[in-house]
Design a protein around this motif. Structure first.
Motif, mmCIF file in Angstrom:
data_model
loop_
_atom_site.group_PDB
_atom_site.id
_atom_site.type_symbol
_atom_site.label_atom_id
_atom_site.label_comp_id
_atom_site.label_asym_id
_atom_site.label_seq_id
_atom_site.Cartn_x
_atom_site.Cartn_y
_atom_site.Cartn_z
ATOM 1 N N ARG A 78 0.812 -1.112 0.201
ATOM 2 C CA ARG A 78 0.016 0.016 -0.055
ATOM 3 C C ARG A 78 0.810 1.346 0.077
ATOM 4 O O ARG A 78 0.474 2.258 -0.552
ATOM 5 C CB ARG A 78 -0.830 -0.038 1.026
ATOM 6 C CG ARG A 78 -1.954 -0.820 1.112
ATOM 7 C CD ARG A 78 -2.483 -1.340 2.499
ATOM 8 N NE ARG A 78 -3.173 0.058 2.979
ATOM 9 C CZ ARG A 78 -3.368 0.183 4.456
ATOM 10 N NH1 ARG A 78 -3.296 -0.853 5.320
ATOM 11 N NH2 ARG A 78 -3.782 1.396 4.849
ATOM 12 N N VAL A 125 -6.633 10.880 -4.183
ATOM 13 C CA VAL A 125 -5.829 10.423 -3.057
ATOM 14 C C VAL A 125 -6.781 10.218 -1.857
ATOM 15 O O VAL A 125 -7.467 10.887 -1.598
ATOM 16 C CB VAL A 125 -4.861 11.178 -2.756
ATOM 17 C CG1 VAL A 125 -3.905 10.540 -1.521
ATOM 18 C CG2 VAL A 125 -3.613 11.468 -3.739
ATOM 19 N N GLN A 133 1.260 6.662 -6.701
ATOM 20 C CA GLN A 133 0.158 7.725 -6.950
ATOM 21 C C GLN A 133 0.554 9.091 -7.049
ATOM 22 O O GLN A 133 0.298 10.133 -7.838
ATOM 23 C CB GLN A 133 -0.931 7.342 -6.389
ATOM 24 C CG GLN A 133 -2.100 8.147 -6.545
ATOM 25 C CD GLN A 133 -3.254 7.929 -5.453
ATOM 26 O OE1 GLN A 133 -3.386 7.346 -4.447
ATOM 27 N NE2 GLN A 133 -4.383 8.454 -6.052
ATOM 28 N N GLU A 151 -6.425 6.427 3.769
ATOM 29 C CA GLU A 151 -5.219 5.691 3.231
ATOM 30 C C GLU A 151 -4.080 6.169 3.701
ATOM 31 O O GLU A 151 -3.044 5.788 4.600
ATOM 32 C CB GLU A 151 -5.271 5.472 1.791
ATOM 33 C CG GLU A 151 -3.950 4.344 1.534
ATOM 34 C CD GLU A 151 -4.199 2.900 1.981
ATOM 35 O OE1 GLU A 151 -3.477 2.194 1.304
ATOM 36 O OE2 GLU A 151 -5.043 2.755 2.526
ATOM 37 N N VAL A 152 -3.837 7.717 3.624
ATOM 38 C CA VAL A 152 -3.023 8.471 4.192
ATOM 39 C C VAL A 152 -2.821 8.666 5.542
ATOM 40 O O VAL A 152 -1.594 8.422 6.030
ATOM 41 C CB VAL A 152 -2.982 10.004 3.424
ATOM 42 C CG1 VAL A 152 -1.723 10.897 4.099
ATOM 43 C CG2 VAL A 152 -2.948 10.043 1.873
ATOM 44 N N ARG A 165 2.275 1.676 -3.524
ATOM 45 C CA ARG A 165 1.020 2.150 -4.449
ATOM 46 C C ARG A 165 0.848 3.557 -4.122
ATOM 47 O O ARG A 165 0.531 4.487 -5.035
ATOM 48 C CB ARG A 165 -0.155 1.303 -4.419
ATOM 49 C CG ARG A 165 0.138 -0.007 -4.828
ATOM 50 C CD ARG A 165 -1.205 -0.899 -4.976
ATOM 51 N NE ARG A 165 -1.669 -1.242 -3.635
ATOM 52 C CZ ARG A 165 -1.189 -2.365 -3.056
ATOM 53 N NH1 ARG A 165 -0.550 -3.328 -3.698
ATOM 54 N NH2 ARG A 165 -1.621 -2.683 -1.879
ATOM 55 N N LEU A 166 0.911 4.098 -3.070
ATOM 56 C CA LEU A 166 0.478 5.604 -2.505
ATOM 57 C C LEU A 166 1.548 6.479 -3.048
ATOM 58 O O LEU A 166 1.321 7.398 -3.726
ATOM 59 C CB LEU A 166 0.171 5.657 -1.212
ATOM 60 C CG LEU A 166 -0.134 6.993 -0.438
ATOM 61 C CD1 LEU A 166 -1.250 7.448 -1.359
ATOM 62 C CD2 LEU A 166 -0.168 7.049 0.874
#
Length: 703
Positions: free
Chosen positions: A350, A370, A357, A374-375, A353-354
C-alpha cells in the motif's frame, strides 16, 4: 521556562515561537506542534511564479509546487506546507523501518505451535478417558475395556505418525476422527482462519465462497477464476477484451470486484490482493516456500481450483510491468508469523502504491483521487491534514481572483498577471542600488505633475505646494526680521517670525511627459535554448508593472517576433510560452508591427526596445516569410530599411543584445548609426535591470 519572559531572559533559544497575547508575547521552544498561519494567496502565487513564467501553464506550475511544497519565505529550515515529495519520503522511511524491524525466519512457526497444541489437547483427552475407563473396570466387561484401550492406542499411534510438514499435518488431521471435542473445535477454527488468510489473499470473499460449498458451487468458483484468466490472457497476447466482454464478466462476477468498471480496475484490485502472498513467496527460502505451498494445497482441497488460481497468478505476474509482488529484504530482529507477514507485506504494498500515485500526478485535480483515510492510516493524521492543505492551494488562488477554471484547466487572470508583474518589478528594484531610481525630475520644471526633490521661489500663478522648511529657513535667515509691506506674523517655538512674500518657497513639479513604447521580444528557438526566454518575459512583465504603477499616462505594447511577429495582449504575458521549434528571427516584421502600433499614439516620445540574441534570419517578401540561415543580404537589407522608416517617424530604437557574437554586434551597430538609438550588451540575469534603468532614464531625462 517562564511562559511570559523576554527574549533577553532566554538567550539559549535559537528558534523562538512567538504568539501575541494582548500586549505581551509568549515564547516557547519550537517542537513542531505549533500551528503556522495558513499561506496567503499572494504567498502561493509567489511560490509558483518562476515555474509559471517559464512555461506559462498554471496547472503545471501548481503541480510542481504541490510536489516540492512551499518553502519558508525567510529561508529558515522547514516548510510551512510540505509537498508530495515530502510525503513520499516519509513513506520511504516507514517502509525502511518495517523492513529493518521484522524478519521472516519461520512464518509458519506459530501455526506449527498451534497444531502441536491441538495434538497435545487430543492426547490429554485420550489419556483422561483411558484413566476413567480403568477406574470403572471392576463394574464393566473386560472385553469392552480392552477394546477401548486398543482404540485409544491406535489413536495415539496415528498422532505419533503425524508428519512434521505443516501442510501434510493439516491434511492428516483433516482425516483424523478427533476424540476430544476441544481439540476438534480448535482444529476447525484454525483451518477456517488459514483459509480466510490464504484464499482471501487471492479473492476477497473466496474463503466464504468455498467453505461448505457444494460441488456445483465449487464449479462456479472455478469458472469465475477461469473466465478472469481468459480475459487477462487476451490482454497479454495483445487481443484487448472489448468493453462488452468486460461488462459481461462484471455482470456475472462483479460481486468479487466491488466498484470495478473496467479491466484495469479488475487488474488493480487483483494486484493489490494477490501481491502480498506472491511477495511473501518470493521473500522466503526454498524450504519455507515449499512448506507454505504444501499448506495451501491442504487448505484448498479442490485441486482444480488450486491449479486455476496458480494459473491466474502466473498470468497476472506476466501482465503487470513489474511482476506480481517483489522480494522484500526483511532484516530485523522481530519474527513474523503468517498473518503478521501478510499484513506487513500488504502494508508495504500500500505504501508503494501510494508513493507511485503521488509521484505520477500530472495535474492538481489528481489530488482529489488520493484516499485521505489511506494517508492517515499509513502516515498519521498530520500527513492527512497536510494533504488537505495542498488541495486548498488552488482554491486560495481562485478565491483571490488570481486564477480561474476553464473546465478542468486553471487559467491565470489579468489580476494574477498584474500581481506577477509587480513581484518581478519589486525583485528587480531590490537588486538595484538604493539611488538608482529617485524622483522623476526632467531637465525642465513644469507647473504640474509629480513633486520633484527641488524647490524654488513662489511666483504668482504657480501651484502653492509649500515647502515649509525652505520658507522658514528664508525667513529666519534674513538679517532684519522686521515687519514690512505684505508681511505675516507666525509663532514657532515660542518665537514670533515675520514672513515676507519673498520668503515663500514651493516644491517644483516634474513636467508631465507621455511616452509610447513597444517592447520587441525575440521568441525564436535560440532564445529558449540559451536560457534567455524567462528573462525576456520577466522584463515584459516588470516594464508593464512599472508603467502601470508609476507612469500611468504612458503606453506599452509587447510584440513577439520569430518566424513572424505578433502583438501579445498584456493579460497574456505571464502565460505565453516559447515555441521550442519555431525558427527564424524576423526583426523586420517586428519593427513593422511596432511602427504601426506607435503610429496610433499621440505621444511625442516614441521608442522601440529590442531584446534579441541573434541577427535577423527572416523577412517579409510580398506578404510571405522568407527564411534563411545564415542570414542573407536581402534579409539584412530589408530589416535596415524598416529601421530607416522608424527613424523618419521619430521612433528611437534601443537594442539589448543577449549574445556577444561579432555578427550581431556589427548588425546592431548599423541600427544605432541609422537610428541614433543605443545598444547594450546584457546577460539574461541582469537584463531586467538594464531595461528598467534605461526606460526610467529616458523617461525622466537621465541617461
Amino acid at each position: 521556562m517562564d511562559p511570559l519572559g523576554t527574549v533577553d531572559e532566554q538567550p539559549g533559544i535559537p528558534d523562538d515561537w512567538v504568539t501575541r497575547l494582548g500586549t505581551d508575547y509568549r515564547y516557547a521552544r519550537w517542537d513542531g506542534s505549533q500551528r503556522l498561519p495558513d499561506l496567503t494567496a499572494d504567498e502561493v502565487l509567489d511560490a509558483l511564479s518562476e515555474d509559471l513564467l517559464e512555461e506559462g501553464d498554471v496547472g503545471s506550475a501548481l503541480m510542481r509546487l504541490l510536489q516540492r511544497g512551499v518553502p519558508r519565505a525567510d529561508g529558515r529550515p522547514g516548510d510551512p506546507m510540505p509537498g508530495l515529495d515530502a510525503l513520499r519520503r516519509r513513506l520511504g522511511r516507514a517502509r525502511k523501518e518495517a523492513l529493518s524491524r521484522y524478519r521472516l525466519d519461520d512464518v509458519l512457526g506459530d501455526i506449527r505451535e498451534e497444531l502441536a497444541g491441538i495434538v497435545a489437547a487430543e492426547r490429554r483427552g485420550i489419556e483422561r478417558r483411558m484413566a476413567g475407563g480403568a477406574t470403572d473396570s471392576q463394574d464393566t466387561d473386560t472385553g469392552l475395556t480392552r477394546l477401548a484401550a486398543e482404540l485409544a492406542a491406535r489413536r495415539q499411534e496415528r498422532l505419533d505418525a503425524l508428519p512434521t510438514d505443516v501442510g501434510e499435518r493439516i491434511r492428516a488431521l483433516g482425516e483424523y476422527d478427533f476424540l476430544e471435542p476441544d481439540a476438534r473445535d480448535r482444529y476447525r477454527s484454525l483451518v477456517e482462519r488459514l483459509q480466510g488468510t490464504v484464499l482471501d489473499a487471492a479473492f476477497e470473499g473466496m474463503a466464504d465462497a468455498i467453505r461448505g460449498a457444494t460441488p456445483e458451487q465449487l464449479a462456479a468458483n472455478r469458472e469465475r477464476v477461469r473466465d478472469l484468466d481468459r480475459l487477462l490472457g487476451r490482454r497479454l497476447s495483445g487481443d484487448e477484451p472489448s468493453a462488452p466482454d468486460v461488462d459481461e464478466f462484471l455482470a456475472r462476477h462483479g460481486a468479487f470486484f466491488p466498484g470495478a468498471r473496467s479491466l484495469d480496475d479488475i487488474v488493480a484490485q487483483l494486484a493489490e490482493r494477490m501481491s502480498a502472498m506472491q511477495s511473501l513467496m518470493r521473500s522466503l527460502s526454498p524450504d519455507q516456500r515449499a512448506e507454505l505451498d504444501s499448506m495451501m494445497d491442504a487448505l484448498l482441497r479442490d485441486d482444480r481450483l488450486r491449479w486455476d488460481l496458480a494459473q491466474l497468478a502466473a498470468t497476472l505476474d506476466q501482465l503487470l510491468p513489474g511482476g506480481l509482488g517483489d522480494r522484500m529484504p526483511f532484516r530485523g530482529g522481530e519474527s513474523l508469523g503468517l498473518d503478521g507477514a501478510l499484513q506487513q507485506l500488504a502494508r508495504i504494498g500500500r505504501m508503494d502504491r501510494l508513493a507511485d500515485q503521488l509521484a505520477g500526478m500530472d495535474e492538481p485535480g489528481a489530488l482529489d483521487d488520493v484516499d485521505d483515510d489511506e494517508v492517515r492510516d499509513l502516515l498519521g493524521p498530520e500527513a492527512a491534514d497536510e494533504l488537505t492543505g495542498l488541495r486548498s492551494l488552488a482554491r486560495r488562488l481562485e478565491q483571490a481572483g488570481y486564477v480561474e477554471r476553464d473546465g478542468p484547466r486553471l487559467e491565470l487572470t489579468s489580476r494574477g498577471a498584474r500581481r506577477l508583474g509587480q513581484r518581478v518589478l519589486d525583485q528587480l528594484f531590490a537588486r538595484l542600488s538604493r539611488d538608482a531610481f529617485g524622483g522623476h525630475a526632467s531637465r525642465h520644471q513644469g507647473l504640474a505633475g509629480e513633486r520633484a526633490e527641488t524647490s524654488s521661489q513662489w511666483e504668482f500663478g504657480r501651484p502653492f505646494e509649500l515647502d515649509l522648511r525652505g520658507t522658514l529657513r528664508n525667513a529666519l535667515g534674513r538679517t532684519e526680521n522686521a515687519p514690512g509691506p505684505g508681511t505675516a506674523r507666525v509663532a514657532a517655538g515660542g518665537r514670533r517670525i515675520l514672513l515676507a512674500p519673498a520668503d515663500f518657497v514651493v516644491h517644483d513639479a516634474e513636467e508631465r511627459i507621455e511616452a509610447a513604447t513597444v517592447l520587441l521580444v525575440d521568441m525564436s528557438r535560440s532564445m529558449l535554448l540559451r536560457g534567455c526566454a524567462l528573462a525576456a518575459k520577466k522584463v515584459a512583465l516588470a516594464l508593464q508593472a512599472l508603467i502601470r504603477g508609476r507612469f500611468p499616462r504612458d503606453t506599452l505594447h509587447v510584440v513577439s517576433f520569430a518566424y513572424s511577429a505578433r502583438e501579445i495582449p498584456p493579460e497574456a504575458l505571464a502565460s505565453v510560452s516559447w515555441d521550442a521549434y519555431e525558427y527564424g528571427t524576423n526583426l523586420q516584421h517586428g519593427l513593422m508591427v511596432a511602427r504601426r502600433l506607435l503610429a496610433r499614439s499621440h505621444a511625442v516620445n516614441r521608442s522601440v526596445l529590442v531584446i534579441t540574441d541573434g541577427e535577423p534570419t527572416a523577412h517579409l517578401e510580398d506578404g510571405r516569410v522568407e527564411f534563411a540561415y545564415p542570414p542573407t543580404r536581402r534579409t539584412i537589407s530589408e530589416t535596415l530599411r524598416e529601421v530607416v522608416r522608424c527613424t523618419r517617424e521619430g521612433i528611437v530604437i534601443n537594442t539589448f543584445m543577449l549574445e556577444r557574437s561579432p555578427a550581431l554586434g556589427a548588425f546592431v551597430e548599423h541600427i544605432t548609426r541609422l537610428n541614433h538609438g543605443r545598444a547594450f550588451h546584457a546577460d539574461p540575469e541582469h537584463l531586467g535591470e538594464y531595461v528598467l534603468v534605461d526606460y526610467v532614464g529616458r523617461r525622466t531625462g537621465r541617461r
